[in-house]
Design a protein around this motif. Sequence first.
Motif, PDB file in Angstrom:
ATOM      1  N   SER A 172      -7.794   3.981 -23.669  1.00 51.06           N
ATOM      2  CA  SER A 172      -6.866   5.095 -23.867  1.00 51.06           C
ATOM      3  C   SER A 172      -7.123   6.229 -22.877  1.00 51.06           C
ATOM      4  N   ALA A 173      -8.318   6.266 -22.279  1.00 50.25           N
ATOM      5  CA  ALA A 173      -8.618   7.332 -21.325  1.00 50.25           C
ATOM      6  C   ALA A 173      -8.170   6.966 -19.917  1.00 50.25           C
ATOM      7  N   CYS A 174      -7.738   5.746 -19.702  1.00 51.60           N
ATOM      8  CA  CYS A 174      -7.478   5.298 -18.337  1.00 51.60           C
ATOM      9  C   CYS A 174      -6.071   4.738 -18.107  1.00 51.60           C
ATOM     10  N   LEU A 175      -5.497   4.064 -19.133  1.00 50.47           N
ATOM     11  CA  LEU A 175      -4.273   3.298 -18.879  1.00 50.47           C
ATOM     12  C   LEU A 175      -3.022   4.142 -19.086  1.00 50.47           C
ATOM     13  N   LEU A 214      -1.927  -6.721  -5.100  1.00 57.48           N
ATOM     14  CA  LEU A 214      -1.802  -6.754  -6.557  1.00 57.48           C
ATOM     15  C   LEU A 214      -3.117  -6.254  -7.124  1.00 57.48           C
ATOM     16  N   ASP A 215      -3.088  -5.067  -7.753  1.00 58.29           N
ATOM     17  CA  ASP A 215      -4.303  -4.564  -8.373  1.00 58.29           C
ATOM     18  C   ASP A 215      -3.969  -3.788  -9.644  1.00 58.29           C
ATOM     19  N   GLU A 216      -4.965  -3.112 -10.201  1.00 59.61           N
ATOM     20  CA  GLU A 216      -4.816  -2.448 -11.496  1.00 59.61           C
ATOM     21  C   GLU A 216      -3.986  -1.176 -11.411  1.00 59.61           C
ATOM     22  N   PHE A 217      -3.564  -0.797 -10.192  1.00 59.74           N
ATOM     23  CA  PHE A 217      -2.790   0.441 -10.052  1.00 59.74           C
ATOM     24  C   PHE A 217      -1.303   0.181  -9.817  1.00 59.74           C
ATOM     25  N   CYS A 218      -0.911  -1.086  -9.784  1.00 61.14           N
ATOM     26  CA  CYS A 218       0.501  -1.417  -9.535  1.00 61.14           C
ATOM     27  C   CYS A 218       1.316  -1.068 -10.778  1.00 61.14           C
ATOM     28  N   ALA A 219       2.009   0.055 -10.721  1.00 59.75           N
ATOM     29  CA  ALA A 219       2.582   0.618 -11.942  1.00 59.75           C
ATOM     30  C   ALA A 219       4.063   0.306 -12.129  1.00 59.75           C
ATOM     31  N   VAL A 260       7.096 -15.304  -9.949  1.00 57.21           N
ATOM     32  CA  VAL A 260       5.660 -15.598  -9.912  1.00 57.21           C
ATOM     33  C   VAL A 260       5.006 -14.752 -10.995  1.00 57.21           C
ATOM     34  N   GLY A 261       4.602 -15.401 -12.079  1.00 53.77           N
ATOM     35  CA  GLY A 261       4.066 -14.664 -13.209  1.00 53.77           C
ATOM     36  C   GLY A 261       2.579 -14.383 -13.067  1.00 53.77           C
ATOM     37  N   VAL A 262       2.194 -13.208 -13.542  1.00 52.41           N
ATOM     38  CA  VAL A 262       0.763 -12.898 -13.662  1.00 52.41           C
ATOM     39  C   VAL A 262       0.544 -12.224 -15.004  1.00 52.41           C
ATOM     40  N   SER A 263      -0.620 -12.457 -15.589  1.00 51.80           N
ATOM     41  CA  SER A 263      -0.946 -11.767 -16.825  1.00 51.80           C
ATOM     42  C   SER A 263      -1.518 -10.409 -16.492  1.00 51.80           C
ATOM     43  N   CYS A 264      -1.211  -9.431 -17.320  1.00 54.79           N
ATOM     44  CA  CYS A 264      -1.621  -8.057 -17.034  1.00 54.79           C
ATOM     45  C   CYS A 264      -2.339  -7.501 -18.247  1.00 54.79           C
ATOM     46  N   ARG A 265      -3.535  -6.927 -18.024  1.00 56.03           N
ATOM     47  CA  ARG A 265      -4.295  -6.350 -19.132  1.00 56.03           C
ATOM     48  C   ARG A 265      -4.095  -4.847 -19.223  1.00 56.03           C
ATOM     49  N   GLY A 266      -3.170  -4.326 -18.400  1.00 59.35           N
ATOM     50  CA  GLY A 266      -2.917  -2.885 -18.443  1.00 59.35           C
ATOM     51  C   GLY A 266      -3.029  -2.289 -17.062  1.00 59.35           C
ATOM     52  N   VAL A 267      -2.192  -1.270 -16.816  1.00 56.17           N
ATOM     53  CA  VAL A 267      -2.183  -0.597 -15.525  1.00 56.17           C
ATOM     54  C   VAL A 267      -2.909   0.742 -15.668  1.00 56.17           C
ATOM     55  N   VAL A 268      -3.764   1.015 -14.688  1.00 53.23           N
ATOM     56  CA  VAL A 268      -4.548   2.267 -14.731  1.00 53.23           C
ATOM     57  C   VAL A 268      -3.683   3.415 -14.210  1.00 53.23           C
ATOM     58  N   ASP A 269      -3.629   4.477 -15.006  1.00 51.31           N
ATOM     59  CA  ASP A 269      -2.934   5.697 -14.613  1.00 51.31           C
ATOM     60  C   ASP A 269      -3.881   6.505 -13.727  1.00 51.31           C
ATOM     61  N   PRO A 270      -3.574   6.661 -12.427  1.00 53.84           N
ATOM     62  CA  PRO A 270      -4.533   7.300 -11.523  1.00 53.84           C
ATOM     63  C   PRO A 270      -4.904   8.725 -11.952  1.00 53.84           C
ATOM     64  N   ASP A 271      -3.905   9.478 -12.444  1.00 49.04           N
ATOM     65  CA  ASP A 271      -4.197  10.858 -12.870  1.00 49.04           C
ATOM     66  C   ASP A 271      -5.181  10.878 -14.021  1.00 49.04           C
ATOM     67  N   PRO A 300       0.822  -1.214   0.000  1.00 45.84           N
ATOM     68  CA  PRO A 300       0.000   0.000   0.000  1.00 45.84           C
ATOM     69  C   PRO A 300       0.852   1.258   0.000  1.00 45.84           C
ATOM     70  N   GLY A 301       0.412   2.258  -0.760  1.00 44.31           N
ATOM     71  CA  GLY A 301       1.067   3.563  -0.761  1.00 44.31           C
ATOM     72  C   GLY A 301       0.272   4.516   0.097  1.00 44.31           C
ATOM     73  N   PHE A 302       0.530   5.819  -0.069  1.00 48.60           N
ATOM     74  CA  PHE A 302      -0.224   6.790   0.723  1.00 48.60           C
ATOM     75  C   PHE A 302      -1.655   6.907   0.251  1.00 48.60           C
ATOM     76  N   GLU A 303      -1.864   6.594  -1.023  1.00 51.60           N
ATOM     77  CA  GLU A 303      -3.231   6.656  -1.539  1.00 51.60           C
ATOM     78  C   GLU A 303      -3.596   5.286  -2.083  1.00 51.60           C
ATOM     79  N   ALA A 304      -4.898   5.009  -2.062  1.00 51.47           N
ATOM     80  CA  ALA A 304      -5.369   3.685  -2.468  1.00 51.47           C
ATOM     81  C   ALA A 304      -5.003   3.373  -3.913  1.00 51.47           C
ATOM     82  N   ASN A 305      -4.982   4.409  -4.757  1.00 47.54           N
ATOM     83  CA  ASN A 305      -4.702   4.134  -6.163  1.00 47.54           C
ATOM     84  C   ASN A 305      -3.222   4.334  -6.525  1.00 47.54           C
TER      85      ASN A 305
END
Lengths: 657, 318
Positions: free
Chosen positions: B147-150, B52-57, B102-113, B29-34
């Motif tokens: 394109s608006a999120c990742l 491990l979530d969609e914000f792990c950049a 430990v491999g995981v498949s990734c469909r893209g990381v969400v850019d919080p900004d 966890p960082g200072f913010e959830a995302n």
Amino acid sequence: MPRIGVVVCWCGHNIAGTVDVTQVTAAAAAMPGVVYAEDYKYVCSEPGQDLIRRAIADKRLDAVVVAACSPSMHEATFRQAAAAAGLNPYRVEIANVREQCSWVHRDREEATVKAVALVQAMVAKARREEPLEALRLPVTRRALVIGGGIAGMQAAMDIADAGYQVLLVEREPNLGGRMAQLSETFPTLDCASCILTPRTAEVARHPRIELLTYSEVREVAGYVGDFRVRIARKPAYVDWDRCIGCMLCQEKCPRKVPSPFERDMGFKKAIGVNFPQAVPNRPVIDREHCTYFEKGKCQVCVRVCPVEAVDFEQRETVREEAVGAIVVATGFDVLAPAEFGEYGYGRYPDVIDSLAFERLNSSSGPTGGVIRRPSDGRVPREVVFIQCVGSRDPDRGRGYCSKICCMYTAKHAMLYRHKVPDGQAYVFYMDVRAGGKGYEEFVQRTVEQAGALYLRGRVARVYPEGDRMLVRGVDTLSGQTVEVAADLVVLATAAVPRGDARELAQLLKVGTDAHGFYNEAHPKLRPVETMTRGIFLAGAVQAPRDISETVAQASGAASKVLALFSQEELVADPLVAVVDETRCAGCFLCRPVCPYQAISTRVAGNREVATVNPGLCQGCGACAVACRSGAMALKGFTDEQILAEVEALCLRTGSPG
Amino acid sequence: MSDIQARLREIARRLLTEGHVRVFIGFGPGFEANRPVPFFAADPDAADRLLLDEFCAAGLARYVLEEVREGPVGLVARGCDGLGLERLLADHRVAREQLYVVGVSCRGVVDPDRACAAAGEEVRAARVNGETVTLITPTAERSFPRSACLLDKCLRCQDPTPRIADVLLGEAIPPGERDLAHVDAVERMPSDERYRFWARQFERCLRCLACRQVCPACNCVSCSLDRPEWLERGTGLAEQFMFHFTRAYHVAGRCVACGECERACPAGIPLGLLNDKFMKDLRDLFGVAAPHRPGDVEPLGKFCPDDPEGWHEGGEGT
């Protein structure tokens, strides 16, 4: 700051004609660190070298910059001069103001500005120079000669006669090479066998020549003075130590196959020798055509052999040998004229190549020396010779002249007339190139005495009509179309590198030209040396050449080997790569880019780093370029030195002085 | 993802308990959830804080370089992390037996900004679907185009799944083609316009060297760009060009297109565009895959005896 001297060479008019050498000298005198600047008409001459020697002594110079011709020309000269005066020879730098300046510019003012800039760059480099010590390498006084043709045999004899051991490797079962296939030789018409066969016998019994026929070089490692070579001996399926050379096996072998030695016009047996005078006189089994290998039965040879020498179980054997120098004399091939459809080669039996015509002429050839055409065995009444088949033909990829064809075609026309006095020879040619002692006279005799009709022009088509071949071409001198009904057509096909020439070149790390002929180190001054030290060239492996030139070059290569062997130890340039182990990350990108396999792994502390074998390294610098972290440096060309040069060039504002 | 996260914690705990690895690298966890941050679990209990979530950049491969010195390392790896590891392995900087992947498949990381801007309020969670991304805010759950999120680097990604995993959690997603279309626009610019374009980019550079520090291809022990004879400390335009060209050349043919340089750049310089330009040229000139696969013969890292030596006097091309 080191005390630097600058000497500017006029090179007669070569430099002084375009560059204001006085102005360059004055500008050099004002450069930081320069305590002496002088110009002289020919610095490479003895008084010029003396100027350098005296300046080093009188002015207590730490480094010298010579503004002159390319370093490949006289760097060694000036280094020796510096060494004679007690200066480290690697503190001499050359500013190339001839090839890179005066020769390529016309404007005197601009050329002078550039010459000053080039001197300034080398002065900047000289300031950052370290004295280097030459490398000393031991020398194995034993030579490897690859190829047992006339070139290889000559080189081997010369080296062995001087008292050194020679390993002579020949791919075929016997010595002789291409020359063994020839009938007579131009311009004297002495028979090739009469010159060659005594020589093969001499080579075979020479106490210091070890003959390895039916063998091939598979691997070459090491460097000048210490090459490690792996040589494979192909299975002959006959124990040559037991064999007495009676050739009963060849006589009794039931299997007849077309003989490549006879250009497929004659036959050989599946066991035997290529020709009766072969040395060593030992047979091999042609595995591809042997009935026993095909069907598992026959073994006639086994039954007739009086000494039980046939051995179907024989395997390839590989040995490793240490040699100090290598002479490459692997010869040439003739172009397969199949790609010249207009001449009908391969489709019509009476269109043959010149090598086949040599066999028809040879008294040991398929016709016993009577010229008979392949289709019906008739003696041809009219023969057309076509020159430059594949040579001097840039459209089909070979712009070069094969050099030997003019002369051997003249020889063929003359021999033909000798054997068929009422026959007529026609020669289609582009020019007749007969440069050589007695060559022009020979061609004239072919025209005047043998009555050969020379027609200047290309042949457009060859096609059959009845039992003859119609040759249609143009005589460009009269402008008329010419048609000759010939009984036999002989194509003077291009001399080309051996099919596997490039592979061997890669093993030896020797460069080839666009066609596959081996590159010499310098076309004029180092014609028998290659860029790889300790490897020399003899004969047609380098470029098409005739027998006398080949023999001369082979002796030249031998003398280079002898010069090498006469040294106590070899002195090598210290301009090699060196690793800064603290910077090396151990990624080893340097290893695949090294053309000389000079880089290996070394454990330094708890990690692996690259290390350079200075004997193998040729100082090409590829590794230094590949190394991103700058851990690899080329001595004498360090990053600091190169960057100082670049900076000196970039900082120049333009006006000289 | 939560099921995979649970299995990840379990594997990390086991590896640490059994002493297979000294540390397990993942996200915490960082200072913010995302904005989760890289997390180094050094004892079995710490494994329970891995997330491990969609914000792990951040890319994790480069951390391995430091961590393996002390002992074997475990880590969670997406496709881009896997390529970075392959780079380090090919460069002999890490031994394979020192890694547990430990491999995981990734469909893209969400850019919080980017996501917050699209949603108009704080995005707490996200789901990356095929062509859309569902953003979950305190008030709503809405779908937006990728394109608006990742992150930019994820929009061009060709390798969702790592190729060198010791264990793969979830389904593998087959690799695709790298999208190099954005290079075309720059190539089409007239040269002076292109110069101005890059000058505008490079003059923003702070020379913070983040691009170098995160890059799995920039793994040298000693960097030539730290040496004053190659690069002066100033940030004049000439030095900026020198720095960026040298960096790009040093990774040319070796870049694995993980996009970390561009993600890490605080000045928003499109370093991925420069890398992709090299990649496209290498593909077109040398016929190598884009991106180049570490471990294959490097297009700019071999001596080729078949080279026609065209630069020789009398050779081809003179």
